[in-house]
Design an enzyme around this catalytic site. Sequence first.
Site, PDB file in Angstrom:
ATOM      1  N   LYS A 142      -4.627   0.955   5.076  1.00 17.23           N
ATOM      2  CA  LYS A 142      -4.717   0.631   3.648  1.00 17.23           C
ATOM      3  C   LYS A 142      -5.911  -0.282   3.395  1.00 17.23           C
ATOM      4  CE  LYS A 142      -2.142  -2.501   1.513  1.00 17.23           C
ATOM      5  NZ  LYS A 142      -0.952  -3.206   1.038  1.00 17.23           N
ATOM      6  N   ASP A 160      -0.924   1.801  -1.418  1.00 12.45           N
ATOM      7  CA  ASP A 160      -0.146   0.567  -1.489  1.00 12.45           C
ATOM      8  C   ASP A 160       1.212   0.910  -2.124  1.00 12.45           C
ATOM      9  OD1 ASP A 160      -0.575   0.862  -4.181  1.00 12.45           O
ATOM     10  OD2 ASP A 160      -1.404  -1.134  -4.502  1.00 12.45           O
TER      11      ASP A 160
END
Length: 248
Positions: A142, A160
């Site tokens: 991420k 996310d």
Amino acid sequence: MPRTASSSASSSGRDAPPRPDTTLVRRARKIDRTLAETYPDSGIELDFRNPFELLVVTVLSAQTTDRRVNSVSPSLFAAYPDATALAGADRERVEAIIQPTGFFRAKTASLLKLSQALVERFDGEVPGRLEDLVTLPGVGRKTANVVLGNGFGKPGITVDTHVGRLARRFGWTEETDPVKVEHAIGALFPRRDWTMLSHHLIWHGRRRCHARNPACGACPVARWCPAYGEGPTDPVKAAKLVRDEGRA
Ligand code: SF4
């Protein structure tokens, strides 16, 4: 049950990779275009001037708001402008600066290790490849995609909590594993759209499509959303749930 990217395997050949159906693709792209119009200022909400600063503020943003990170990062970068400086930093001084972001001891330890790895393995520079970024301590996929997309202009999908939730609500995937979600979303959009798509979803998730009580009655993409009705559909009630105060 909505059709998803992963549930609509191609019938064109046994070895062909699964392809999302065209209805799903069209609907997904309409949603993205509409979100782009709804949030014309969408983009990363963390302040940074270069890939090193972006990497640091992304690490700091865990479990806190971007606004809080932006309040401490100028002091941090004034004291430690690059990886070499931060690698040799006094731990207690860094802890004191970043304390408002929470978990400051763990975050300080991460930042020092991360900076030391940058100095030892990458001459103090942030690498611009996913496979290198994910070898850095504390840097997952991420964070790596945030840095690639926003620091290097290389398309990346940031999965996310908002992006994962919205992708499932839109019926783009049923997966919860972030890498599988990333691949399912990637199959629906051209690479060049990936970074801005991530911003559109994050902004929509922060402002309207909340985890609890999404503002369905005030949602610009409601007509294409299989999850319409998860939150209030009454326009007056829904309008009260919209957060438009700027940086979330
Ligand atoms: S209709 Fe509701 S669940 Fe669907 S995107 Fe809009 S706010 Fe989210």
